[in-house]
Design a protein around this motif. Structure first.
Motif, PDB file in Angstrom:
ATOM      1  N   ILE A 123     -28.031 -25.209  50.687  1.00  0.00           N
ATOM      2  CA  ILE A 123     -28.849 -24.640  49.614  1.00  0.00           C
ATOM      3  C   ILE A 123     -28.707 -25.542  48.390  1.00  0.00           C
ATOM      4  CG2 ILE A 123     -29.186 -22.668  48.070  1.00  0.00           C
ATOM      5  CD1 ILE A 123     -28.097 -20.854  50.251  1.00  0.00           C
ATOM      6  N   ASP A 124     -29.808 -25.958  47.838  1.00  0.00           N
ATOM      7  CA  ASP A 124     -29.816 -26.783  46.618  1.00  0.00           C
ATOM      8  C   ASP A 124     -29.005 -28.063  46.775  1.00  0.00           C
ATOM      9  OD1 ASP A 124     -31.394 -24.885  45.342  1.00  0.00           O
ATOM     10  OD2 ASP A 124     -29.654 -23.767  44.608  1.00  0.00           O
ATOM     11  N   ARG A 126     -26.306 -28.714  48.506  1.00  0.00           N
ATOM     12  CA  ARG A 126     -24.844 -28.645  48.621  1.00  0.00           C
ATOM     13  C   ARG A 126     -24.355 -29.046  50.006  1.00  0.00           C
ATOM     14  NH1 ARG A 126     -24.373 -22.027  48.823  1.00  0.00           N
ATOM     15  NH2 ARG A 126     -24.755 -21.801  51.071  1.00  0.00           N
TER      16      ARG A 126
END
Length: 395
Positions: A123-124, A126
């Motif tokens: 996510i994002d 990471r």
């Protein structure tokens, strides 16, 4: 004690009426027992519906903090990031069951070879974080785990076991084992962090509402020389005449010292299940009051028979639904099958073969880094992941 729990004032008040007799017998057996308490059979109402093989997932229920270790700019900042991540794992590991289940529960004792797989999605940016857990010993119970974020160059390998005893109305748990975090750096360089484990004290047994407190000191030693020391028995401050004041449950103090020095350059303190701060600046260091991110697992119907949630599914259902007769019956069935498996192996002259981990008598990383802070014991064994689990990206 967890801030969300206050034990009852009357002995056994936290025990369901139908279970008071078995609870009284259990408490009496604890008091009179000599040796490791892990072999005792607990009454069904105090059992957790979760197997001990799922516990390593608590290491990474804040995957963003885990991934952030790789983004630190230098050795000092990496040590701070590792300490921040570690402190943020403690609530999940030691108090989250109080909030979810009402009090601390005894996890299901895994069978030899039991497996648990999971992941936290990317996510994002990471990166995806993967988890492999295997029960590598049943007597004594030892759980090995490997957590990795390949895109960030992070890998955590460790194992844990417990020796339990009874003292002054509490169950005292000595955690055996350690973890090693490896960070891949530019140029093929690796930095390693040896992480030792705190001791536990389980209070509230007499009332039927157990809860955990951490005790003693644990360490995070970097191969760069930076050392984090976490003291779980420190007091908040001292008043007149040197008497300690303001002692709180789940309070800790941590220091960060540079290579070749015993003088801390950073100090942190606070409640590991809520918030902590930089002792000098007052800035927030950790805040775990926000929701955690639980591990993602595959569908039950696609699991192997030895995967935790499939193996214990009927026991877990009985516990969650309060059908303790079902839970006890299904639990006994699994345990009897395992005893028969061990008898068959003994008769055939064979031994159970581990699936994902290899046992090493002495961990060279533990021995090398442990010397930097006089680790006790000076040597420990380890279980090395064999990298035979494929982690394909999940949709």
């Amino acid at each position: 004690m967890s801030g969300s729990q206050t034990p009852s004032e009357m002995p056994g008040e936290g025990v369901p009426a139908a279970q008071k007799s078995s609870w009284t017998s259990f408490v009496k057996s604890i008091v009179s027992f000599s040796g490791d308490l892990s072999s005792l059979t607990a009454p069904p109402f105090i059992l957790s519906p979760i197997s001990l093989t799922e516990f390593p997932a608590y290491w990474c229920e804040r995957p963003g903090l885990f991934a952030a270790i790789a983004d630190a700019k230098d050795e000092k900042e990496r040590s701070i990031a590792v300490l921040k991540w570690f402190i943020s794992t403690l609530k999940g590991q030691y108090t989250s069951r109080n909030e979810k289940l009402g009090s601390e529960k005894k996890p299901l004792n895994p069978v030899l070879g039991e497996l648990f797989y999971g992941y936290w999605p990317d996510i994002d940016g990471r990166g995806q974080t993967n988890l492999v857990v295997e029960q590598v010993s049943h007597h004594p119970p030892i759980t090995a785990y490997y957590i990795s974020n390949p895109s960030k160059g992070l890998a955590l390998q460790g194992h844990s076991a417990q020796k339990t005893s009874f003292s002054s109305g509490s169950i005292v748990v000595k955690q055996i084992g350690h973890a090693v975090l490896t960070v891949d750096l530019p140029g093929g360089v690796k930095e390693e962090f040896l992480i030792t484990l705190p001791r536990l004290r389980i209070d509230g047994i007499w009332y039927g509402s157990p809860y955990i407190e951490l005790t003693g000191i644990s360490y995070i030693q970097s191969s760069s020389g930076w050392l984090s020391t976490i003291d779980y028995e420190a007091k908040e401050g001292r008043g007149y005449f040197g008497f300690s004041i303001g002692a709180k449950s789940h309070f800790f103090k941590a220091t960060l010292t540079p290579p070749g020095s015993s003088t801390p350059v950073k100090k942190y303190e606070g409640l590991w299940h809520e918030t902590s701060k930089d002792s000098d600046t007052g800035e927030i260091f950790t805040d775990v009051r926000t929701p955690k991110e639980e591990v993602t697992v595959g569908p039950l119907e696609q699991m192997q028979d030895f995967e935790s949630r499939k193996l214990w599914q009927h026991v877990a259902r009985g516990i969650r639904e309060g059908d303790y007769e079902l839970a006890s019956r299904e639990k006994s069935k699994i345990e009897n099958e395992q005893r028969q498996r061990r008898r068959d192996e003994q008769a055939a002259g064979t031994r159970w073969q581990l699936k994902h981990f290899e046992h090493i008598e002495s961990d060279p990383v533990y021995e090398r880094l442990g010397k930097l802070f006089n680790a006790n014991p000076p040597k420990e064994d380890t279980y090395v992941f064999m990298h035979n689990r494929d982690f394909a990206p999940k949709a």
